[in-house]
Write a protein that holds these residues in place. Sequence first.
Motif, PDB file in Angstrom:
ATOM      1  N   ALA A  72       0.922  -1.112   0.008  1.00  5.74           N
ATOM      2  CA  ALA A  72       0.054  -0.177   0.040  1.00  5.74           C
ATOM      3  C   ALA A  72       0.946   1.290  -0.036  1.00  5.74           C
ATOM      4  O   ALA A  72       0.500   2.324  -0.644  1.00  5.74           O
ATOM      5  N   VAL A  73       2.194   1.354   0.500  1.00  6.90           N
ATOM      6  CA  VAL A  73       2.832   2.406   1.035  1.00  6.90           C
ATOM      7  C   VAL A  73       3.465   2.586  -0.567  1.00  6.90           C
ATOM      8  O   VAL A  73       3.521   3.882  -1.126  1.00  6.90           O
ATOM      9  N   VAL A  74       3.870   1.491  -1.233  1.00  4.25           N
ATOM     10  CA  VAL A  74       4.473   1.717  -2.603  1.00  4.25           C
ATOM     11  C   VAL A  74       3.578   2.173  -3.559  1.00  4.25           C
ATOM     12  O   VAL A  74       3.940   3.207  -4.366  1.00  4.25           O
ATOM     13  N   ARG A  75       2.446   1.805  -3.546  1.00  2.69           N
ATOM     14  CA  ARG A  75       1.270   2.155  -4.185  1.00  2.69           C
ATOM     15  C   ARG A  75       0.954   3.873  -4.117  1.00  2.69           C
ATOM     16  O   ARG A  75       0.921   4.290  -5.388  1.00  2.69           O
ATOM     17  N   TRP A  76       0.921   3.994  -2.894  1.00  2.00           N
ATOM     18  CA  TRP A  76       0.651   5.650  -2.495  1.00  2.00           C
ATOM     19  C   TRP A  76       1.811   6.275  -3.247  1.00  2.00           C
ATOM     20  O   TRP A  76       1.498   7.343  -3.779  1.00  2.00           O
ATOM     21  N   GLU A  78       3.775   5.548  -5.519  1.00  2.00           N
ATOM     22  CA  GLU A  78       3.476   5.682  -6.988  1.00  2.00           C
ATOM     23  C   GLU A  78       2.422   6.468  -7.602  1.00  2.00           C
ATOM     24  O   GLU A  78       2.813   7.305  -8.554  1.00  2.00           O
ATOM     25  N   GLU A  79       1.514   6.656  -6.910  1.00  2.00           N
ATOM     26  CA  GLU A  79       0.119   7.479  -7.426  1.00  2.00           C
ATOM     27  C   GLU A  79       0.610   8.759  -6.954  1.00  2.00           C
ATOM     28  O   GLU A  79       0.426   9.816  -7.782  1.00  2.00           O
ATOM     29  N   SER A  80       1.339   9.216  -5.803  1.00  2.00           N
ATOM     30  CA  SER A  80       1.828  10.254  -5.653  1.00  2.00           C
ATOM     31  C   SER A  80       2.672  11.025  -6.761  1.00  2.00           C
ATOM     32  O   SER A  80       2.765  12.158  -7.121  1.00  2.00           O
ATOM     33  N   ASP A  81       3.686  10.293  -7.133  1.00  2.00           N
ATOM     34  CA  ASP A  81       4.415  10.554  -8.340  1.00  2.00           C
ATOM     35  C   ASP A  81       3.872  10.918  -9.481  1.00  2.00           C
ATOM     36  O   ASP A  81       3.982  11.841 -10.305  1.00  2.00           O
ATOM     37  N   LYS A  82       2.831  10.060  -9.754  1.00  2.00           N
ATOM     38  CA  LYS A  82       2.033  10.225 -10.823  1.00  2.00           C
ATOM     39  C   LYS A  82       1.383  11.564 -10.870  1.00  2.00           C
ATOM     40  O   LYS A  82       0.883  12.368 -11.954  1.00  2.00           O
ATOM     41  N   ARG A  83       0.742  11.827  -9.681  1.00  2.00           N
ATOM     42  CA  ARG A  83       0.004  13.183  -9.454  1.00  2.00           C
ATOM     43  C   ARG A  83       1.007  14.357  -9.531  1.00  2.00           C
ATOM     44  O   ARG A  83       0.355  15.471 -10.335  1.00  2.00           O
ATOM     45  N   ALA A  84       2.108  14.256  -9.227  1.00  2.69           N
ATOM     46  CA  ALA A  84       2.921  15.311  -9.152  1.00  2.69           C
ATOM     47  C   ALA A  84       3.412  15.604 -10.671  1.00  2.69           C
ATOM     48  O   ALA A  84       3.416  16.930 -11.353  1.00  2.69           O
ATOM     49  N   GLN A  85       3.301  14.506 -11.495  1.00  2.00           N
ATOM     50  CA  GLN A  85       3.887  14.620 -12.980  1.00  2.00           C
ATOM     51  C   GLN A  85       2.575  15.000 -13.548  1.00  2.00           C
ATOM     52  O   GLN A  85       2.783  15.915 -14.468  1.00  2.00           O
ATOM     53  N   ARG A  86       1.343  14.739 -13.275  1.00  2.95           N
ATOM     54  CA  ARG A  86       0.179  15.219 -14.040  1.00  2.95           C
ATOM     55  C   ARG A  86       0.200  16.991 -13.640  1.00  2.95           C
ATOM     56  O   ARG A  86      -0.371  17.719 -14.378  1.00  2.95           O
ATOM     57  N   ALA A  87       0.649  17.225 -12.323  1.00  2.72           N
ATOM     58  CA  ALA A  87       0.448  18.471 -12.164  1.00  2.72           C
ATOM     59  C   ALA A  87       1.372  19.225 -12.812  1.00  2.72           C
ATOM     60  O   ALA A  87       1.012  20.551 -13.312  1.00  2.72           O
ATOM     61  N   VAL A  88       2.683  18.953 -12.903  1.00  3.38           N
ATOM     62  CA  VAL A  88       3.670  19.736 -13.921  1.00  3.38           C
ATOM     63  C   VAL A  88       3.123  19.708 -15.414  1.00  3.38           C
ATOM     64  O   VAL A  88       3.071  20.681 -15.963  1.00  3.38           O
ATOM     65  N   ALA A  89       2.633  18.643 -15.862  1.00  6.72           N
ATOM     66  CA  ALA A  89       1.977  18.723 -17.064  1.00  6.72           C
ATOM     67  C   ALA A  89       0.958  19.438 -17.376  1.00  6.72           C
ATOM     68  O   ALA A  89       0.743  20.124 -18.468  1.00  6.72           O
ATOM     69  N   ASP A  90       0.067  19.584 -16.259  1.00  7.76           N
ATOM     70  CA  ASP A  90      -1.129  20.479 -16.553  1.00  7.76           C
ATOM     71  C   ASP A  90      -0.587  22.046 -16.467  1.00  7.76           C
ATOM     72  O   ASP A  90      -0.946  23.055 -17.145  1.00  7.76           O
ATOM     73  N   GLN A  91       0.339  22.356 -15.676  1.00 13.11           N
ATOM     74  CA  GLN A  91       1.049  23.665 -15.795  1.00 13.11           C
ATOM     75  C   GLN A  91       1.518  24.087 -16.974  1.00 13.11           C
ATOM     76  O   GLN A  91       1.340  25.194 -17.391  1.00 13.11           O
ATOM     77  N   TYR A  92       2.170  23.174 -17.758  1.00 11.45           N
ATOM     78  CA  TYR A  92       2.798  23.485 -18.983  1.00 11.45           C
ATOM     79  C   TYR A  92       1.638  23.381 -20.245  1.00 11.45           C
ATOM     80  O   TYR A  92       1.788  23.787 -21.256  1.00 11.45           O
TER      81      TYR A  92
END
Length: 93
Positions: A72-76, A78-92
């Motif tokens: 569960a920690v690993v999954r969290w 991984e999802e946190s990294d994906k959210r951060a990448q999406r946020a960066v992608a949405d900014q650009y």
Amino acid sequence: RELLLRADKLKIARDGLAGKLRRMPRNAEPADRDKRGKTHRDYLLEEMAWLARDVAEERRWKMQQAKKVARAVVRWHEESDKRAQRAVADQYA
């Protein structure tokens, strides 16, 4: 000289005897165990066997729970990294 030889013989005999005395003979269980009543030792052995099974079972359960939490920690993360990448992608975007 004879005294020293006699002392050596006694020492060897004592060591041989002591080796035999150190090992206690194993008593076989009586054949009519079911006929006699249970003794304190019987109850104690049953309790020890139950406790050993219980501890082993609890250890397996805890290992399973630890694996679940680790996944569960690993999954969290991984999802946190994906959210951060999406946020960066949405900014650009």
